[in-house]
Design a protein around this motif. Structure first.
Motif, short mmCIF file in Angstrom:
data_model
loop_
_atom_site.label_atom_id
_atom_site.label_comp_id
_atom_site.label_asym_id
_atom_site.label_seq_id
_atom_site.Cartn_x
_atom_site.Cartn_y
_atom_site.Cartn_z
N ARG A 131 0.82 -1.21 0.00
CA ARG A 131 0.00 0.00 0.00
C ARG A 131 0.86 1.27 0.00
NH1 ARG A 131 -2.05 3.83 2.72
NH2 ARG A 131 -0.91 3.26 4.60
N ALA A 135 0.52 4.25 -2.62
CA ALA A 135 0.15 5.60 -2.17
C ALA A 135 1.17 6.62 -2.66
CB ALA A 135 0.02 5.63 -0.65
N ARG A 166 -7.30 20.43 -5.41
CA ARG A 166 -8.63 19.89 -5.64
C ARG A 166 -8.82 19.51 -7.11
NH1 ARG A 166 -14.04 23.10 -3.69
NH2 ARG A 166 -12.85 23.07 -1.75
N TYR A 169 -6.91 16.30 -7.95
CA TYR A 169 -7.64 15.10 -7.53
C TYR A 169 -8.84 14.84 -8.43
CZ TYR A 169 -5.17 13.90 -3.21
OH TYR A 169 -4.23 13.47 -2.29
N LEU A 170 -9.47 15.91 -8.92
CA LEU A 170 -10.59 15.69 -9.84
C LEU A 170 -10.10 15.01 -11.12
CD1 LEU A 170 -13.63 16.13 -10.51
CD2 LEU A 170 -12.90 18.20 -11.74
N SER A 173 -9.05 11.36 -10.27
CA SER A 173 -10.21 10.53 -9.91
C SER A 173 -11.10 10.28 -11.11
CB SER A 173 -11.02 11.19 -8.79
OG SER A 173 -10.26 11.29 -7.62
N ALA A 174 -11.34 11.31 -11.91
CA ALA A 174 -12.16 11.12 -13.11
C ALA A 174 -11.49 10.10 -14.03
CB ALA A 174 -12.35 12.45 -13.83
N GLN A 176 -9.34 7.61 -13.07
CA GLN A 176 -9.43 6.27 -12.48
C GLN A 176 -10.87 5.74 -12.51
OE1 GLN A 176 -7.00 4.32 -11.77
NE2 GLN A 176 -5.38 5.83 -12.06
N GLY A 177 -11.81 6.56 -12.13
CA GLY A 177 -13.20 6.10 -12.12
C GLY A 177 -13.72 5.88 -13.53
N ALA B 174 -15.82 10.47 -10.47
CA ALA B 174 -15.11 11.11 -9.35
C ALA B 174 -15.33 10.30 -8.08
CB ALA B 174 -15.60 12.55 -9.16
N GLY B 177 -13.28 6.86 -8.64
CA GLY B 177 -11.84 7.13 -8.60
C GLY B 177 -11.40 7.66 -7.26
N GLY B 178 -12.21 8.56 -6.68
CA GLY B 178 -11.89 9.11 -5.36
C GLY B 178 -11.89 8.02 -4.30
N LEU B 180 -11.12 4.86 -4.79
CA LEU B 180 -9.88 4.08 -4.95
C LEU B 180 -8.69 4.84 -4.34
CD1 LEU B 180 -8.17 1.75 -6.05
CD2 LEU B 180 -8.02 3.00 -8.21
N LEU B 181 -8.58 6.12 -4.67
CA LEU B 181 -7.44 6.90 -4.15
C LEU B 181 -7.50 7.01 -2.63
CD1 LEU B 181 -7.24 9.75 -6.83
CD2 LEU B 181 -5.90 7.65 -6.71
N GLN B 183 -8.82 4.78 -0.57
CA GLN B 183 -8.41 3.48 -0.03
C GLN B 183 -6.90 3.34 -0.03
OE1 GLN B 183 -11.03 0.94 -2.66
NE2 GLN B 183 -10.54 -0.50 -1.04
N ALA B 185 -4.67 5.70 -0.09
CA ALA B 185 -4.04 6.67 0.82
C ALA B 185 -4.44 6.43 2.27
CB ALA B 185 -4.41 8.09 0.40
N PRO B 190 -8.59 12.47 -0.78
CA PRO B 190 -8.76 12.43 -2.24
C PRO B 190 -10.23 12.36 -2.67
CG PRO B 190 -7.05 10.89 -1.55
CD PRO B 190 -7.72 11.37 -0.31
N ALA B 193 -11.83 15.89 -2.10
CA ALA B 193 -11.45 16.85 -3.13
C ALA B 193 -12.17 16.55 -4.45
CB ALA B 193 -9.93 16.82 -3.33
N ALA B 194 -12.22 15.27 -4.82
CA ALA B 194 -12.82 14.90 -6.10
C ALA B 194 -14.32 15.21 -6.11
CB ALA B 194 -12.57 13.42 -6.39
#
Lengths: 220, 220
Positions: A131, A135, A166, A169-170, A173-174, A176-177, B174, B177-178, B180-181, B183, B185, B190, B193-194
């Protein structure tokens, strides 16, 4: 010949040893990216890399050591790609559009997802002690976007009111998601929509009219 | 007593059979959410649910049938939660903030992630034949947001220029993905913010000044 249980980093290896280790890693990364960690076993890896069981054990005595090395390998690649000239340090909206365009045109996006994120999601609940490495990799990835957004602010391309952390992270995250949803749908549309909207949001912080910046229309 | 290999849906079961099946599912869902699909085995599930091996085999003859039922179970829960009165059909920015606030206050968000998304990510590369069910669930989830955004447009709360499908994918991506990030971290930041940024973006389509809508400041 079984005395190879001490940890061996690449720095301790001969040139030939480094090449063998790199070849194993490359095949392990590809197998894991395609089939997942759990479906990848030693026999497949030995066959793909053309090595013996004792060679595999010499370089990677445990599955954890192999997975950790694959994480490092994938993270290095994805971070180096994001730091490449192509994206000019993410200091413009165009560089973000170039980035989105790359992954939207990449057919493995909706087939296998993100090379690092899909691996992270698959193993984050397991006992593998990886992990911290994950991270650290995602923090560096976020920092690439955040630093770019801060430079955009310095250059007046986005307003001082934007929050670079912010927004970073958007974007991540966008990505990854959207990758997960695209894989599930077997369709790039969810990733496309998510990245467009995330970049649209960054653009809301751009000055409405400037002489410096005549962006072409987005490539999507 | 081993003639139980025909598929058995809940509709064919007695009330007692349905209750047993539901108890198994609840424990399977919890084990899988906590430990992941691969680390969850029959023995743990039998012990947790207090059932015999032949009972487990009777209701879920294969791991695939069990995972499929857990996907349905988790999807039903997450969709029902999003359709609950609490979020008033997502027809206001406040309802989006309420939604984000819930998951940001939920400690399992950064411990185990999304109950459906983390499962999807763990198995999407495996041979389990569950992709259609996953895709259908995420489409319904997206539709909840999209329909809410369309109602916001109808009510004049966001502009006609907004693209509800694109924004719905931004919110869902968001979120995934948020999660996952967060988890990775072991930190909610994250995800926070997302989701803030995604909702900020929806808000950019709101009229700058209206008399109808005095939103309180966001809860974060």
């Amino acid at each position: 010949m079984e005395a190879a249980t001490e940890p061996r980093g690449p720095q301790k290896l001969t040139n030939k040893g480094q090449a063998t280790r790199a070849r194993i890693l490359e095949h392990a990364a590809e197998l894991i990216y395609t089939k997942g960690v759990h479906a990848t076993n030693n026999e497949q890896l030995r066959r793909a890399a053309g090595i013996s069981g004792s060679q595999l054990n010499h370089y990677f005595p445990t599955k954890e050591s192999l997975v950790l090395a694959v994480i490092e390998w994938q993270a290095e690649r994805v971070l180096a790609f994001h730091r490449s000239e192509r994206f000019t340090r993410f200091e413009s909206l165009d560089s973000l559009r170039e980035w989105a365009g790359f992954y939207l045109a990449y057919e493995r996006s909706y087939q296998e997802g993100c090379s690092l994120g899909s691996l992270a999601a698959e193993i984050i609940k397991t006992d593998l002690d990886v992990r911290t490495e994950l991270a650290n990799s995602f923090e560096q990835w976020r920092d690439i976007f955040r630093d770019g957004l801060e430079r955009m602010q310095g250059l007046g391309r986005i307003s001082a009111e934007a929050d670079p952390t912010r927004l970073a992270y958007l974007l991540l995250s966008a990505f990854q998601g959207g990758m997960l949803l695209a894989q599930v749908a077997r369709d790039i549309a969810p990733l496309k929509a998510a990245l467009q909207a995330a970049i649209d949001h960054v653009q809301t912080f751009a000055p409405p009219l400037t002489s410096q910046d005549h962006d072409p229309p987005p490539p999507y």
